[in-house]
Design a protein around this motif. Sequence first.
Motif, PDB file in Angstrom:
ATOM      1  N   THR A 332       0.836  -1.209   0.000  1.00  0.00           N
ATOM      2  CA  THR A 332       0.000   0.000   0.000  1.00  0.00           C
ATOM      3  C   THR A 332       0.868   1.254   0.000  1.00  0.00           C
ATOM      4  N   LEU A 333       1.931   1.244   0.814  1.00  0.00           N
ATOM      5  CA  LEU A 333       2.820   2.412   0.874  1.00  0.00           C
ATOM      6  C   LEU A 333       3.465   2.659  -0.488  1.00  0.00           C
ATOM      7  N   ASN A 334       3.909   1.590  -1.162  1.00  0.00           N
ATOM      8  CA  ASN A 334       4.508   1.746  -2.493  1.00  0.00           C
ATOM      9  C   ASN A 334       3.510   2.355  -3.477  1.00  0.00           C
ATOM     10  N   GLN A 335       2.263   1.885  -3.417  1.00  0.00           N
ATOM     11  CA  GLN A 335       1.244   2.389  -4.344  1.00  0.00           C
ATOM     12  C   GLN A 335       0.904   3.850  -4.061  1.00  0.00           C
ATOM     13  N   VAL A 336       0.801   4.214  -2.765  1.00  0.00           N
ATOM     14  CA  VAL A 336       0.518   5.611  -2.428  1.00  0.00           C
ATOM     15  C   VAL A 336       1.666   6.503  -2.890  1.00  0.00           C
ATOM     16  N   CYS A 337       2.901   6.038  -2.734  1.00  0.00           N
ATOM     17  CA  CYS A 337       4.064   6.817  -3.201  1.00  0.00           C
ATOM     18  C   CYS A 337       3.995   7.038  -4.713  1.00  0.00           C
ATOM     19  N   GLU A 338       3.625   5.993  -5.461  1.00  0.00           N
ATOM     20  CA  GLU A 338       3.482   6.143  -6.908  1.00  0.00           C
ATOM     21  C   GLU A 338       2.424   7.185  -7.245  1.00  0.00           C
ATOM     22  N   CYS A 339       1.311   7.156  -6.500  1.00  0.00           N
ATOM     23  CA  CYS A 339       0.245   8.140  -6.743  1.00  0.00           C
ATOM     24  C   CYS A 339       0.724   9.562  -6.453  1.00  0.00           C
ATOM     25  N   LEU A 340       1.493   9.732  -5.387  1.00  0.00           N
ATOM     26  CA  LEU A 340       2.004  11.068  -5.053  1.00  0.00           C
ATOM     27  C   LEU A 340       2.942  11.578  -6.145  1.00  0.00           C
ATOM     28  N   VAL A 341       3.833  10.723  -6.615  1.00  0.00           N
ATOM     29  CA  VAL A 341       4.758  11.130  -7.683  1.00  0.00           C
ATOM     30  C   VAL A 341       3.974  11.503  -8.930  1.00  0.00           C
ATOM     31  N   ARG A 342       2.944  10.697  -9.255  1.00  0.00           N
ATOM     32  CA  ARG A 342       2.155  10.986 -10.451  1.00  0.00           C
ATOM     33  C   ARG A 342       1.446  12.334 -10.342  1.00  0.00           C
ATOM     34  N   GLN A 343       0.890  12.619  -9.157  1.00  0.00           N
ATOM     35  CA  GLN A 343       0.187  13.886  -9.001  1.00  0.00           C
ATOM     36  C   GLN A 343       1.139  15.078  -9.049  1.00  0.00           C
ATOM     37  N   VAL A 344       2.350  14.911  -8.500  1.00  0.00           N
ATOM     38  CA  VAL A 344       3.330  15.999  -8.572  1.00  0.00           C
ATOM     39  C   VAL A 344       3.750  16.234 -10.022  1.00  0.00           C
ATOM     40  N   ASN A 345       4.050  15.168 -10.748  1.00  0.00           N
ATOM     41  CA  ASN A 345       4.483  15.314 -12.143  1.00  0.00           C
ATOM     42  C   ASN A 345       3.379  15.868 -13.033  1.00  0.00           C
ATOM     43  N   ALA A 346       2.111  15.577 -12.668  1.00  0.00           N
ATOM     44  CA  ALA A 346       0.988  16.078 -13.456  1.00  0.00           C
ATOM     45  C   ALA A 346       0.613  17.509 -13.078  1.00  0.00           C
ATOM     46  N   GLY A 347       1.215  18.031 -12.005  1.00  0.00           N
ATOM     47  CA  GLY A 347       0.908  19.387 -11.578  1.00  0.00           C
ATOM     48  C   GLY A 347      -0.289  19.496 -10.663  1.00  0.00           C
ATOM     49  N   SER A 348      -0.883  18.358 -10.264  1.00  0.00           N
ATOM     50  CA  SER A 348      -2.045  18.390  -9.376  1.00  0.00           C
ATOM     51  C   SER A 348      -1.656  18.652  -7.938  1.00  0.00           C
ATOM     52  N   LEU A 349      -0.396  18.430  -7.608  1.00  0.00           N
ATOM     53  CA  LEU A 349       0.070  18.538  -6.225  1.00  0.00           C
ATOM     54  C   LEU A 349       1.412  19.247  -6.236  1.00  0.00           C
ATOM     55  N   SER A 350       1.611  20.163  -5.306  1.00  0.00           N
ATOM     56  CA  SER A 350       2.855  20.925  -5.249  1.00  0.00           C
ATOM     57  C   SER A 350       3.995  20.054  -4.727  1.00  0.00           C
ATOM     58  N   ARG A 351       5.146  20.179  -5.367  1.00  0.00           N
ATOM     59  CA  ARG A 351       6.331  19.452  -4.904  1.00  0.00           C
ATOM     60  C   ARG A 351       6.702  19.862  -3.476  1.00  0.00           C
ATOM     61  N   ASP A 352       6.504  21.125  -3.161  1.00  0.00           N
ATOM     62  CA  ASP A 352       6.853  21.601  -1.819  1.00  0.00           C
ATOM     63  C   ASP A 352       5.989  20.971  -0.738  1.00  0.00           C
ATOM     64  N   GLN A 353       4.791  20.518  -1.091  1.00  0.00           N
ATOM     65  CA  GLN A 353       3.943  19.840  -0.124  1.00  0.00           C
ATOM     66  C   GLN A 353       4.397  18.414   0.137  1.00  0.00           C
ATOM     67  N   VAL A 354       4.914  17.775  -0.889  1.00  0.00           N
ATOM     68  CA  VAL A 354       5.192  16.336  -0.809  1.00  0.00           C
ATOM     69  C   VAL A 354       6.608  16.047  -0.343  1.00  0.00           C
ATOM     70  N   VAL A 355       7.602  16.786  -0.867  1.00  0.00           N
ATOM     71  CA  VAL A 355       9.004  16.447  -0.583  1.00  0.00           C
ATOM     72  C   VAL A 355       9.323  16.459   0.910  1.00  0.00           C
ATOM     73  N   PRO A 356       8.906  17.472   1.694  1.00  0.00           N
ATOM     74  CA  PRO A 356       9.211  17.412   3.136  1.00  0.00           C
ATOM     75  C   PRO A 356       8.632  16.179   3.828  1.00  0.00           C
ATOM     76  N   VAL A 357       7.431  15.780   3.427  1.00  0.00           N
ATOM     77  CA  VAL A 357       6.813  14.586   4.015  1.00  0.00           C
ATOM     78  C   VAL A 357       7.620  13.342   3.660  1.00  0.00           C
ATOM     79  N   LEU A 358       8.001  13.234   2.385  1.00  0.00           N
ATOM     80  CA  LEU A 358       8.793  12.074   1.947  1.00  0.00           C
ATOM     81  C   LEU A 358      10.182  12.076   2.581  1.00  0.00           C
ATOM     82  N   GLN A 359      10.790  13.252   2.706  1.00  0.00           N
ATOM     83  CA  GLN A 359      12.140  13.329   3.278  1.00  0.00           C
ATOM     84  C   GLN A 359      12.147  12.868   4.730  1.00  0.00           C
ATOM     85  N   GLU A 360      11.174  13.319   5.493  1.00  0.00           N
ATOM     86  CA  GLU A 360      11.097  12.896   6.899  1.00  0.00           C
ATOM     87  C   GLU A 360      10.919  11.383   6.990  1.00  0.00           C
ATOM     88  N   ALA A 361      10.056  10.849   6.121  1.00  0.00           N
ATOM     89  CA  ALA A 361       9.829   9.401   6.135  1.00  0.00           C
ATOM     90  C   ALA A 361      11.074   8.640   5.674  1.00  0.00           C
TER      91      ALA A 361
END
Length: 890
Positions: A332-361
């Motif tokens: 599930t974690l792998n699939q959610v990560c793929e979805c986050l990357v897809r949304q960032v690359n598509a412009g639906s989600l800001s990179r600044d919102q996602v990268v700090p969360v991923l970095q901490e994890a």
Amino acid sequence: MAPLLRHIPVTPLDELRAWLGNPAEGDAASQAHLNQLLSHLRQMALPELGGRLVKASSSPGLKRFIFGLTVKFDWPEWVPWLFQALQHEQDLGVFDEGCAALGRLEIRSAREALQKLSALRTDPDRQLILRRELGTLESQQPLSFYLGRLLEGESNPRLAHQGARGLAATAEPGDLPTLWEAMEGADPLASRLLLRALAEMPGETSSAALIGRFQDTLHTLEDLECLDALTHRVQVGARTAARSELAQALATRMQPRKPEAVKALEQSLIEGDQGNPLPALDQLHDEAKGPYEQFLTEALTILVEGKIARFSAMVTEAQDMVAKRRILLGNTLNQVCECLVRQVNAGSLSRDQVVPVLQEAFERFSHSEGLDHAFCCLVPAANPSGLEGILKVSEPKRRSTCLDVLGAREEDALVPFFLMAMHDPIVEVGQRAMHHFGKLPSSFPAVMELFRSGQPDRIRTALRIFTENATQAAAEPLMAFLKTDVRDDLLLEGVEALGSIRCAIAAPVLLDLLHDGKPIRLQEALVEALANLATPEASLGLLAKSAHLKPPQVLMSALEGTLAAFPGFERPLPHDALPLLEQLITRCCDEREGEGQRLRAILATLNLYCFDQALYARLNEAISDFLFALRTKGDWDRETNDQVAAVVKELGRRSASLGHIASKEEMVRALIKGVPNQGPGRTPALLALREAIQDDEFIMRPELAQELAAFVRTELDSKDQDWRELARLCDIAGLTRQSTLVDPLKDLFARAAGLGLRSAAKDALLALGLDEAEITRRPPIRTILLLEPSAFFRKRLLTALSPGWEVREAGSRAEAAPMLSERPVDLLISEQTDATGDLRPWLKMQCETRRCRQVLLSTAARDTSPGQPWLLGVLYKPYAPEQLLKALEP
């Protein structure tokens, strides 16, 4: 001996490019290797795969194979690549499989792409295909119906996928709460399909929910890690120790949230039998979140109640639960990560919102490949703390995998990061970083700055990078460097770097440095570098220098390097070099000078190809004597005996064949003269000629090979030949090993319509040293004739083509014919019809008479079959000039 290949770290992206450059779609082992590469690269492989789909020169077979990859790798990121490829695809079968691949993705964006194609590709055949695919994605039932089918999951995969296709058509942003609610309790397949549908939903609500799901899943996985470690500790310890450990772990975890209950629990446990910890435990149990806290409260309650047997069973059950949930939550974690990357690359989600969360994890959880991949895909090059965190990863394998993901980005701003990464304490990881560094556009200027710094440590780093990456652009600076007064250690590393590049013009520089006064290790490096060049200049220079060399290991490498540039009788060792070679072989076989390397020298003579029968006879006699002596020794080795006996046999065969070479050459020349110009006897005569030169005992001199090549070129230009005659000529061409036949054979391969002739031409080209990619690669287009009746459209295309090609124009076939007779062209861009009728027979005749190599049709008619060998492709009007330029890409 062929020069040994130096090991260079090969990344998955390098291997994928190599595979696509020489695809083997029908080879099961090759396909399994490709699947491994794609599993490693994930969606980062799509620019390479998608690039082949939209490339005009890609074969239909390769496109079909890539479309088929969507069965196993059904990434939503396929959609833009598939849509771009299908917009202009002319082959109906390839178009059909591409539409099936789009429908197979079962997502909202794929359905929208099919709808756009339906508006663009309006011909009846393609409309039929598109209606079929869109029909499977049409909604005929409410959302609840499709959701129920999707939730069948792994118990009924067919229904689950049918439900996913229905959701692609019916789900709207307002249905998000329903979809998230359905995620609870869904099995792995249903969970995956729901996540794909949720990630396709527009709006910030979906993005925020994905980040929340990521954090919840990660927190649960961390709880399971803690629980696993705890259960293994308490399982082997005493029960009294288990009780105190559980109490301490519970207090540490719950103190911030329920300090009063924790204090009451500790006091009750201190009082022993007089205390009553159960009320405090009940309070903490009500407040517990996640599997770790729940286990702590429940297990401690059981121990307080004195149920020892139940506690032991509970620990075992917890361990089983952890093992199962880790796998499910990890996926599930792998699939959610793929979805986050897809949304960032598509412009639906800001990179600044996602990268700090991923970095901490990333910094606190090390057991998720999906998390590592997502973080390395998204971390900006301007984020030094995030990149330094990658270098601090303790596991070498994990560091190396992260470097592969960062390297696959091929982002120039990562140059400073890779410069740091190449100093990794693990050599293999540092080499991997160097290799990725070498792929970046500004890496060479950065390394040259180190190389010209004048500081030995920085120069050594630059030389190491040149060596690992075999940097071709460094050849001339390295040659200039070696000509200067350089200390021996840097000179050695400079020679190794230049040797790894294998630059033919470096031979004089390396030969000037090679003499007996140099350190032995430097002599070895120089000889190895010259041997790796495998050019006549390097090999003959090495042979001349060998007379003054003394170390046995250097002499042996010189012998092997001398023979490397002359790998067969089509490229024999020059006759005037044979006395020096015989002297070198004698020295290598001598017990004193060769120091026990006689066997290696004998085996090297298998690579000796010359036209001196007497030399073969002398070597055969000397080696036979050695074989006799070997058999009389007590330590006789059967394997060595067989190796030496094989050399004796082969040298004897070559000597005998050279004895009959004159008579056989006369026979071949007689067969060439006996080939009739036409008639039923022509094919048997060509077959007899092929059999004569194919004889294992026949050695072909270069002079005869050139005569045969000239004969083949002349015969290939003859008209009205049967395909069998052309196939026999191809067989003869392959046996000559003459590179001058490559272009005529490639033209024949491109024109051939039948499988038999194409196969014969392909086999001949392979025999001449070409690989699959070189055979199918279209020759560069330099000259174009534009045959277009419309003056306006002709001018428009002429403006687009003029900067890159030599272009002439004509308005009719009557105007074009004398222009083609005067000067043939590489490509004829033409309408399908003109005022006098159908142009296709006339266009075909121009190709057959060598007035143009290929034709590109530019037409409004839709009845054109693109499968003709003389036809490069078809562009249907109206089209933009950019589409024409894309069709002309090599």
